[in-house]
Scaffold this active site. Sequence first.
Site, PDB file in Angstrom:
ATOM      1  N   THR A  53     -11.235  29.927 -10.495  1.00 59.21           N
ATOM      2  CA  THR A  53     -11.815  29.656 -12.090  1.00 59.21           C
ATOM      3  C   THR A  53     -11.904  30.895 -12.902  1.00 59.21           C
ATOM      4  OG1 THR A  53     -13.141  27.801 -10.865  1.00 59.21           O
ATOM      5  CG2 THR A  53     -13.790  28.429 -13.094  1.00 59.21           C
ATOM      6  N   HIS A  54     -10.761  31.296 -12.989  1.00 64.55           N
ATOM      7  CA  HIS A  54     -10.526  32.624 -13.612  1.00 64.55           C
ATOM      8  C   HIS A  54      -9.541  32.460 -14.634  1.00 64.55           C
ATOM      9  CE1 HIS A  54     -12.167  34.435  -9.586  1.00 64.55           C
ATOM     10  NE2 HIS A  54     -13.054  34.145 -10.512  1.00 64.55           N
TER      11      HIS A  54
END
Lengths: 244, 594
Positions: free
Chosen positions: B520-521
């Site tokens: 989740t970057h």
Amino acid sequence: MVYKTRREVLAASAVAALATPALGRTISGEMPWEPNDAHPPAPVVPGPLQFLTPDEAATIDAIVDRLIPSDELGLGGKDAGCTVFIDRQLAGSYGTNETRYTKGPFPEHTLPSQGAQSPLTPREQYRNGLAALATYCKATFDGRAFEALSAAEQDTLLKGLQKGDVKLPGFSAKMLFAAVHTNAMEGYFADPVYGGNHEMAGWKLVGFPGTRYDYRDVIANPNQPYTRPPVSIQGRAEWTKPGK
Amino acid sequence: MDEARQMTTILPRKGVVIVGLGWTGSILALELARQGLDVVAIERGPWRDTATDFNIGTAADELRYSARQETLVKPAQETLTMRNTPAQTALPIRSWGSFLPGSGVGGSGMHWNGQTWRFLPNDFVINSHLTARYGAAALPQGHQIQDWGVTYDELEPHYDAFEYLCGISGVAGNLRGKIQEEGNPFEGARQRGYPTPPLKQGYAQDLFAKAAREHGLHPFPRPSANLSTAYTNTYGCSLAPCTYCGFCERFGCANYAKSSPQTCVLPALMREKTFEARTECEVTKVNLSADGKHATGVTYVDKDGVEFEQPGDLVLLCAYALFNVRLMLLSGIGKPYDRDRNEGVVGRNYAYQSSSGSTAFFESARFNPFAASGSLGVTADDYNGDNFDHGGLGFVGGASITSAHTNGRPISYRPVPPGTPTWGAAWKRATADTYQKVTTVNAAGSVMSYRDCYLDLDPTYKDPLGRPLLRMTFDFQDNERKMARWMAEHCVDIAKTMGAKQTVLNTITEPWSVVPYQTTHNTGGAVMGSDPKTSALNKYLQSWDVSNVFVMGASAFPQNAGYNPTGTVGALTYWALNAIKTTYLKNPGPLVTV
């Protein structure tokens, strides 16, 4: 699953009391904390099927018992409650896609990298998929249902469904297999509060201790066996026996 | 529509309107309320606190929080469409997979793993640095790699502020220029050590540290927001020691041991008399003056669909990176990126993170993977950024190479050797045999920015309010694929030295897919910089076009470095805050003119 909390009720009445129009929820001045207000899941209790029909449940029983057979390593999918788990999940919000994005259009050609694009809810996948499987079995195996096939016949058919080699009438074999496989594994390894993982069979299979939540002793003693039995959100059966 | 608009209630004016109450929103709210400003934070998800929502009796629930994703934004409410290349037709991400944006108070800072890094000094001047060292021709085709407009030295005090807010557990590698034996010798100079000592490590990390040293690398315990000891932070909020429960990413921490807005900011923020949070209210638009140069406030709808207008002097976009970009596009803040004409800035330079490495199977070991924390791990940075000579390698960028166990939760974590069936007796046997005997060596790598990787509004798919979804056009480019493979080969070598009987090389072979979880970057889309033609924000995260709008978060990264982003997101927040407090509030207007 619906998590009704006291706090939501309080919040709703507080909002209603405001002179200004509703603002969602306004929080100011302090932490809005209420003692003993947690959101536990509603435990699955034994009882009649809530979504599956008895015929569908018999087929699911047979499938999950081939996916996760009963052997010397522990309970199979059926005895571990995978069918009950699936039934209750389908009866709840998961079954109707409450969180999924369901707006169209649904084009015919999609990229594998774009993920599942079907408009069908999990309930529809099971209902339609199991009906197609029943029709297929009846036509192919001389009137016998899936659950009446031998274990070897069932395994061969399941492999065909998984690969998509078997064509079911009007339904994607791969989609049906993926749904049951995913949900059976969830049922076998999820907390027993959801109706599967009976006797914590899934957790015992791999040696997962469940919700113990403190392994400082394990980190302090590397490469040693972990010997304590697993614990569920509801504790352990031994702790809640009648009369205790 | 007209009828609905007539019913819009206009609320009393606020000094500061914050969109989203996660890490960046809560820090800014507290600091600006302490300046005496009236602050309102508008958050579309629910209020969440430890005792209620991550209660120790119910927090460790893999089905509910991981498989059913209870704390994430619901795709039914907002999702994106996705395609790999500009020529394809994007389709909606119908369920989250590759990345998991949070919703509710705390945002993704509530369900993160807690790996809290500083980027390398060279990362902030990457284009200048690589061009000087290797020549412009060494940069990948189609790239839009650019300097940040801010330097590591400028950010250092603000990294320090965020680390002391969180109580980060780690060991310094470079104290005021003096290299420290136990820490990361490649990190930029820091003014002081970490607030708390590093976490204890597991068996796999001990094997990795020894093997990495044999390979000439410099392993160190990675900086962790799962705290090793009790800590009271700069705002007077107290955290407790981590118990290695193995429920970090996707979960709230019942132990008060993971740094989050809940543990580090909200208890102080909620005591501020001039602060107010409005939850379950979704901001639909930032309203602009007729000339488009000034924000007049925001419009939002509550959960019953009732619309409100909240006027404000200063508007701070503090939503998840992707949703900041969408709100800018929907509001007309900044010129939208046009890939074909290679013009415009909003949506430009979207990037991600690359993952590769090795899965290592041991003959006999008890890794006890369930005894873990989200940022437990030992890392070597020898192959990160430009810490090594890229001459002749055919790629730029790098990765942090790590041995870690973040969890052993068995719905998702059931490793088996390659070739094992996915069900049946053989699957069951392999699952039972393998669980204890597997570990990994992983490379979390940088992703550069490219003309063909970007965000814009989808022409077809809409949210329930009828607004276009954000469209993501992204794939891993050749540079990242080469880099990921090179890193994975090194990971395999290290895994063999650790004593693995079998190793698997994991790298990027397919088009990027939304299905399996990766990271989740998500970065970029509203990037900071020194040129308004190639950045949406100036070096203080202020919109070039609308000077009373500041945009926080990883959307500001011009490309992504070989680390997880939250440490840098925190540092940029304090950096922007400092500019707002010391300069902007005294004389509102553009902080940079060109």
